[in-house]
Design a protein around this motif. Structure first.
Motif, PDB file in Angstrom:
ATOM      1  N   ALA A   1     -29.359  22.093 -53.970  1.00 39.95           N
ATOM      2  CA  ALA A   1     -28.807  20.756 -53.758  1.00 39.95           C
ATOM      3  C   ALA A   1     -28.535  20.051 -55.089  1.00 39.95           C
ATOM      4  CB  ALA A   1     -29.755  19.927 -52.901  1.00 39.95           C
ATOM      5  N   ALA A   2     -29.453  20.190 -56.037  1.00 37.86           N
ATOM      6  CA  ALA A   2     -29.263  19.569 -57.354  1.00 37.86           C
ATOM      7  C   ALA A   2     -28.063  20.181 -58.068  1.00 37.86           C
ATOM      8  CB  ALA A   2     -30.518  19.728 -58.200  1.00 37.86           C
ATOM      9  N   ARG A   3     -27.898  21.491 -57.959  1.00 36.44           N
ATOM     10  CA  ARG A   3     -26.754  22.159 -58.594  1.00 36.44           C
ATOM     11  C   ARG A   3     -25.440  21.672 -57.986  1.00 36.44           C
ATOM     12  NH1 ARG A   3     -27.869  27.521 -57.714  1.00 36.44           N
ATOM     13  NH2 ARG A   3     -26.740  27.375 -55.768  1.00 36.44           N
ATOM     14  N   GLU A   4     -25.390  21.564 -56.667  1.00 36.97           N
ATOM     15  CA  GLU A   4     -24.175  21.096 -56.002  1.00 36.97           C
ATOM     16  C   GLU A   4     -23.876  19.634 -56.341  1.00 36.97           C
ATOM     17  OE1 GLU A   4     -21.975  22.942 -54.350  1.00 36.97           O
ATOM     18  OE2 GLU A   4     -23.215  24.687 -54.758  1.00 36.97           O
ATOM     19  N   LEU A   5     -24.921  18.814 -56.380  1.00 36.15           N
ATOM     20  CA  LEU A   5     -24.742  17.409 -56.740  1.00 36.15           C
ATOM     21  C   LEU A   5     -24.211  17.287 -58.172  1.00 36.15           C
ATOM     22  CD1 LEU A   5     -25.079  14.388 -56.062  1.00 36.15           C
ATOM     23  CD2 LEU A   5     -27.413  14.580 -56.962  1.00 36.15           C
ATOM     24  N   GLY A   6     -24.784  18.064 -59.083  1.00 35.01           N
ATOM     25  CA  GLY A   6     -24.310  18.055 -60.467  1.00 35.01           C
ATOM     26  C   GLY A   6     -22.867  18.492 -60.581  1.00 35.01           C
ATOM     27  N   ALA A   7     -22.492  19.516 -59.842  1.00 35.03           N
ATOM     28  CA  ALA A   7     -21.105  19.987 -59.872  1.00 35.03           C
ATOM     29  C   ALA A   7     -20.162  18.924 -59.323  1.00 35.03           C
ATOM     30  CB  ALA A   7     -20.970  21.281 -59.074  1.00 35.03           C
ATOM     31  N   ALA A   8     -20.551  18.300 -58.216  1.00 33.80           N
ATOM     32  CA  ALA A   8     -19.698  17.262 -57.623  1.00 33.80           C
ATOM     33  C   ALA A   8     -19.559  16.066 -58.561  1.00 33.80           C
ATOM     34  CB  ALA A   8     -20.265  16.820 -56.283  1.00 33.80           C
ATOM     35  N   LEU A   9     -20.663  15.634 -59.154  1.00 30.66           N
ATOM     36  CA  LEU A   9     -20.592  14.515 -60.091  1.00 30.66           C
ATOM     37  C   LEU A   9     -19.777  14.874 -61.328  1.00 30.66           C
ATOM     38  CD1 LEU A   9     -24.199  13.047 -59.922  1.00 30.66           C
ATOM     39  CD2 LEU A   9     -22.078  11.960 -59.158  1.00 30.66           C
TER      40      LEU A   9
ATOM     41  N   MET B   1     -38.405  25.475 -50.112  1.00 31.45           N
ATOM     42  CA  MET B   1     -38.097  24.081 -50.409  1.00 31.45           C
ATOM     43  C   MET B   1     -37.613  23.946 -51.861  1.00 31.45           C
ATOM     44  SD  MET B   1     -40.584  20.781 -50.741  1.00 31.45           S
ATOM     45  CE  MET B   1     -41.314  21.533 -52.176  1.00 31.45           C
ATOM     46  N   GLY B   2     -38.315  24.612 -52.785  1.00 32.69           N
ATOM     47  CA  GLY B   2     -37.917  24.554 -54.191  1.00 32.69           C
ATOM     48  C   GLY B   2     -36.525  25.121 -54.396  1.00 32.69           C
ATOM     49  N   SER B   3     -36.254  26.226 -53.734  1.00 31.79           N
ATOM     50  CA  SER B   3     -34.932  26.844 -53.840  1.00 31.79           C
ATOM     51  C   SER B   3     -33.849  25.944 -53.249  1.00 31.79           C
ATOM     52  CB  SER B   3     -34.936  28.197 -53.127  1.00 31.79           C
ATOM     53  OG  SER B   3     -33.672  28.785 -53.163  1.00 31.79           O
TER      54      SER B   3
ATOM     55  N   THR C   1     -32.633  31.388 -65.412  1.00 29.95           N
ATOM     56  CA  THR C   1     -33.918  30.947 -65.954  1.00 29.95           C
ATOM     57  C   THR C   1     -34.349  29.642 -65.301  1.00 29.95           C
ATOM     58  OG1 THR C   1     -33.325  32.022 -68.035  1.00 29.95           O
ATOM     59  CG2 THR C   1     -35.155  30.475 -68.094  1.00 29.95           C
ATOM     60  N   LEU C   2     -33.404  28.726 -65.121  1.00 29.50           N
ATOM     61  CA  LEU C   2     -33.716  27.473 -64.432  1.00 29.50           C
ATOM     62  C   LEU C   2     -34.119  27.727 -62.984  1.00 29.50           C
ATOM     63  CD1 LEU C   2     -30.984  25.038 -65.773  1.00 29.50           C
ATOM     64  CD2 LEU C   2     -33.452  24.794 -66.008  1.00 29.50           C
TER      65      LEU C   2
END
Length: 158
Positions: free
Chosen positions: A86-94, A79-81, A63-64
């Motif tokens: 990138a945001a998903r990977e950054l969140g996982a790494a953090l 670009m949106g994809s 859904t997101l």
């Protein structure tokens, strides 16, 4: 995969904000359930906790993804994809870094006090899961608020 299929249908009926919010609450619930596990917890219970998280992820993530790609003009969907990935990977790494840091600091602090290694590790892991659940709820609240306000750019031709 089954939850993803039905999750998108639910998002069409109930709305993206409710679907994402419900999914993120289930992920947080699964993390909080995992935080209650100890060395004697049966594997079937772990499986049930992980299933709660999986259902939440199946509701929230597709859904997101759809909301993000739909929020940009069609010519910018790549670009949106990419930004979403990138945001998903950054969140996982953090997330891994924060939970790993909490676990290692708590474990190191607890091993010198005569407690058993398994008990100290379980306690440290539980704290890490609780912090991750809290972060999920806080950030999830912001995401749901953004979805509710319809914070989407209008498709433009230029």
């Amino acid at each position: 995969m089954a939850v993803t299929k039905y999750g998108m249908r639910w998002a069409q009926r109930a709305g993206e904000a409710r679907t994402v919010g419900g999914g993120l609450v289930l992920i947080a619930a699964g993390l909080l359930l995992l935080s209650t596990a100890d060395a004697g917890t049966p594997y079937a219970r772990y499986l049930a906790f992980l299933l709660v998280m999986s259902v939440g992820a199946g509701l929230a993530m597709p859904t997101l993804s759809h909301a993000i790609v739909a929020s940009v003009p069609a010519r910018r969907s790549g670009m949106g994809s990419g930004l979403q990935g990138a945001a998903r990977e950054l969140g996982a790494a953090l997330g891994i870094a924060v939970v790993g840091t909490v676990l290692s600091v708590r474990f190191a602090a607890g091993t010198g006090h005569g407690a058993g290694t398994a008990a100290v590790f379980t306690d440290a892991t539980a704290l890490g899961y609780r912090i991750a659940a809290g972060a999920d709820l806080v950030v999830g609240g912001a995401v749901v608020a953004g979805l509710r306000t319809g914070a989407r750019s209008a498709p433009t031709g230029g």
